[in-house]
Design an enzyme around this catalytic site. Sequence first.
Site, short mmCIF file in Angstrom:
data_model
loop_
_atom_site.label_atom_id
_atom_site.label_comp_id
_atom_site.label_asym_id
_atom_site.label_seq_id
_atom_site.Cartn_x
_atom_site.Cartn_y
_atom_site.Cartn_z
N SER A 205 10.55 -32.10 -35.61
CA SER A 205 9.31 -32.65 -34.56
C SER A 205 10.25 -33.73 -35.20
CB SER A 205 8.53 -32.98 -34.78
OG SER A 205 7.74 -33.33 -33.31
N ASP B 293 10.48 -26.75 -24.21
CA ASP B 293 10.18 -27.31 -25.44
C ASP B 293 9.29 -28.56 -25.27
OD1 ASP B 293 9.71 -29.66 -27.79
OD2 ASP B 293 10.94 -27.90 -29.13
N HIS C 66 7.22 -25.85 -28.54
CA HIS C 66 7.48 -26.71 -29.45
C HIS C 66 7.64 -26.26 -30.95
CE1 HIS C 66 8.73 -30.81 -31.73
NE2 HIS C 66 7.75 -31.12 -32.23
#
Length: 242
Positions: free
Chosen positions: A125, A206, A218
């Site tokens: 991320s 995502d 995600h």
Amino acid sequence: MSGRHRRTRRTRLLALAAVGVVALAGLAIAPMTFAAEAPRNTCPDLEVIGARGTTERPGLGIVLTPLARQITRDLPQTVRTTPLDYPASGNYVASVRQGVAEVQRVMTATAAQCPGTRFVLMGYSQGADVMGDALAGTGSRLGGRTGLPANLATRVSSVLLFGDPSFTAGEPFNVTDGRRSGIFPRGAGQLNGFAKRIQSYCNANDRFCQGGFSFAAHVNYQGFHPQATRFAATRATADAPR
């Protein structure tokens, strides 16, 4: 910058920060040392540097912790794991900037002490954005920081990215069943110098690497860990001194 553009960007940044809440809901892993790791006072063959996602507590986080454990267990090289010490906060631009500086600091320190150690860089991320920026530089996007100097760039063995908000569709190193770019696409070709050493994993829908609607997508990256481990092993063998 128009008011509408600022509002859109602010909305996206707040959404990005929110993913950390989702991640933390399943987080039960404290920073740890793996049993098979090289002793901290020796120089390993490989140093794994991992950057966690937004608002995950210090350590490697839910996606990278089991991956680091698997790499340490499965690769024949000695491995040391270093969680990146950076904010991973919702103050996204400043947090990424600090993360980029810390990647370069850690690599520089290790390189000075351990001339034979190579690096496996991994990020999830926001942490994936950090690693990409550390490699390529930030340009005007985050204050004009340059990428890795050549003496460090040549020591990068592999790069493993998951759910990267700067994911760019069509790159040769992408591993995805989606077709879109992320919410902050880096742009084609920015990581060309490292392309053979990168795998960037992005689930369809995502919320951040595809601009989709799924927070579950995600955080669901553990299924890619065996492939990522094999890639790191292949790269480590290919790069090994002869």
